[in-house]
Design a protein around this motif. Structure first.
Motif, short mmCIF file in Angstrom:
data_model
loop_
_atom_site.label_atom_id
_atom_site.label_comp_id
_atom_site.label_asym_id
_atom_site.label_seq_id
_atom_site.Cartn_x
_atom_site.Cartn_y
_atom_site.Cartn_z
N UNK A 109 0.83 -1.21 0.00
CA UNK A 109 0.00 0.00 0.00
C UNK A 109 0.87 1.25 0.00
N UNK A 110 1.97 1.22 0.75
CA UNK A 110 2.89 2.37 0.77
C UNK A 110 3.42 2.64 -0.63
N UNK A 111 3.86 1.60 -1.30
CA UNK A 111 4.38 1.76 -2.68
C UNK A 111 3.30 2.29 -3.61
N UNK A 112 2.11 1.71 -3.49
CA UNK A 112 1.00 2.14 -4.36
C UNK A 112 0.64 3.59 -4.13
N UNK A 113 0.61 4.02 -2.87
CA UNK A 113 0.24 5.40 -2.57
C UNK A 113 1.33 6.36 -3.06
N UNK A 114 2.58 5.98 -2.86
CA UNK A 114 3.67 6.86 -3.35
C UNK A 114 3.57 7.05 -4.86
N UNK A 115 3.29 5.97 -5.57
CA UNK A 115 3.17 6.09 -7.04
C UNK A 115 1.97 6.95 -7.42
N UNK A 116 0.85 6.74 -6.72
CA UNK A 116 -0.36 7.51 -7.04
C UNK A 116 -0.14 9.00 -6.81
N UNK A 117 0.61 9.34 -5.77
CA UNK A 117 0.81 10.75 -5.44
C UNK A 117 1.68 11.47 -6.47
N UNK A 118 2.50 10.71 -7.18
CA UNK A 118 3.32 11.36 -8.22
C UNK A 118 2.46 12.02 -9.28
N UNK A 119 1.33 11.39 -9.59
CA UNK A 119 0.46 11.92 -10.67
C UNK A 119 -0.77 12.62 -10.12
N UNK A 120 -0.84 12.79 -8.82
CA UNK A 120 -2.05 13.37 -8.22
C UNK A 120 -2.13 14.86 -8.53
N UNK A 121 -3.34 15.41 -8.46
CA UNK A 121 -3.47 16.86 -8.63
C UNK A 121 -2.82 17.58 -7.46
N UNK A 122 -2.60 18.88 -7.59
CA UNK A 122 -2.06 19.65 -6.48
C UNK A 122 -3.02 19.59 -5.31
N UNK A 123 -2.46 19.35 -4.12
CA UNK A 123 -3.27 19.23 -2.92
C UNK A 123 -2.88 20.32 -1.93
N UNK A 124 -3.79 20.68 -1.01
CA UNK A 124 -3.43 21.69 -0.01
C UNK A 124 -2.23 21.21 0.83
#
Ligand code: SF4
Length: 369
Positions: A109-124
């Motif tokens: 899950x840590x790996x998956x979340x790190x990858x997802x955050x690379x392409x995520x929209x800008x967050x507060x």
């Protein structure tokens, strides 16, 4: 170098009264043995000799000179503790339960979340995540906007502020999380619970409630956590753990991997020194007009079990944003006293000296706590 509401990182440090402050976000809320020793060395050579344990399972180096910054960043990069760029660093704002076990799916899950955050929209800046998928629920009180949790044998994706979350699988959780992020970024809000409090409804089903978390004191006794007074681990204390990986927590404590004994850490969660908290104060923070930690240390023996005393250098209350039984807030070289409130709340006494406070704590104030 700074702007309001923005969180410092290792690539974008923040100037403080004692030099630069660098926040380090270890991957998966864990330090490997080389990182433990490497950070101790950096703190000792280039910083103030301490590594602060943050409330979001992050670490802070303080007192770094401008001229030392390139070398500190080079060393952090060599240890695998520096992101590729400030944008990626700012997004990687998540904590992981210290109760995970090999093979329970948490590291995936840590790996998956790190990858997802690379392409995520800008967050507060303060938007964060909690992966709470260990052997017991542990992070429900920790600051996070989206939570991956357990509900019985399955996984749950829950928005902070919602009692129930959507049942997900290891294969669907990250894609569903990415959809919620797109929705949140478009909402224009800063924090999830605030958005929900204002009536917004995230695109998540309400299938189940997460496994319930036990009392904080039971969690802290459930594993051999090591505590640092004021959350400041000295370089010597870190070196004493050499050879062990460390799991970071939101409780300003670390969980070493493997058995060890170190006299340089507190092991009893009820220790009097853990009943007090204090921010950096003067002279390390330029907002402070008073020293904080020496006073907190002096008063700790007078704080009864189950009570909390916070000494804050100013009304911001960085080190303990929650209410405390007694909060002492520095102002113009003296202290205001707040009962059952936060550093910025209305005081019941103003303009106290450290001698006034020590006398009060030894007398009626300590007895009333
Ligand atoms: S509470 Fe005030 S004095 Fe203390 S660290 Fe924060 S800004 Fe500085």
């Amino acid at each position: 170098m700074t702007r309001k509401g923005w969180c410092p990182g290792a690539l974008r440090p923040m100037p403080a009264g004692d030099g630069l402050l660098l926040r380090v976000r270890p991957h998966g809320s864990r330090l490997d043995p080389a990182q433990v020793v490497g950070l101790a060395e950096i703190a000792e050579i280039f910083g103030n000799g301490q590594v602060d344990l943050g409330s979001r399972a992050t670490l802070q180096l303080r007192g770094v000179g401008n001229e030392a910054l390139p070398e500190v960043q080079r060393r952090l990069a060599a240890l695998g503790l520096l992101d590729a760029n400030p944008r990626r660093e700012a997004r990687r704002n998540f904590m992981v339960t210290p109760f995970w076990r090999a093979g329970d799916g948490t590291t995936d899950l840590v790996r998956g979340l790190e990858e997802a955050l690379r392409d995520a929209p800008d967050l507060p800046p303060k938007f964060g995540f909690a992966i709470d998928t260990g052997s017991r629920a542990a992070l429900q009180d920790a600051s996070a906007d989206l939570r991956i949790e357990r509900a019985g044998d399955g996984l749950l994706l829950r928005a902070d502020g919602m009692a129930w979350g959507e049942r997900v699988t290891p294969g669907t959780v990250i894609p569903r999380l990415a959809e919620v992020l797109d929705w949140f970024a478009a909402s224009g809000h800063g924090r999830m619970a605030q958005a929900i409090g204002e009536g917004l409804k995230p695109p998540l089903l309400e299938d189940a409630a997460p496994d319930r978390q036990g009392l904080r004191q039971d969690l802290l006794r459930a594993a051999p956590f090591l505590f640092a007074p004021f959350g400041a681990a000295t370089a010597a204390a870190l070196r004493d753990l050499a050879g062990h990986g460390l799991r970071l927590t939101p409780w300003r404590a670390v969980l070493p991997e493997g058995d060890l004994h170190s006299a340089l850490w507190l092991t009893d969660p009820e220790a009097p020194l853990l009943r007090v908290s204090a921010c950096t104060g003067a002279p390390g923070c330029s907002s402070a007009s008073v020293a904080t930690r020496a006073l907190a240390r002096q008063l700790a023996p007078h704080v009864p079990a189950g009570r909390h005393l916070h000494v804050s250098g100013c009304a911001k209350g960085c080190a303990h944003p929650d209410p405390a039984s007694i909060t002492l807030t520095g102002r113009e070289g003296r202290f205001d006293l707040i009962r059952n409130g936060r550093a910025g709340d209305e005081p019941s006494r103003r303009g106290l000296t450290t001698t006034d406070i020590a006398d009060m704590m030894r007398g009626h104030l300590g007895a009333q706590l």
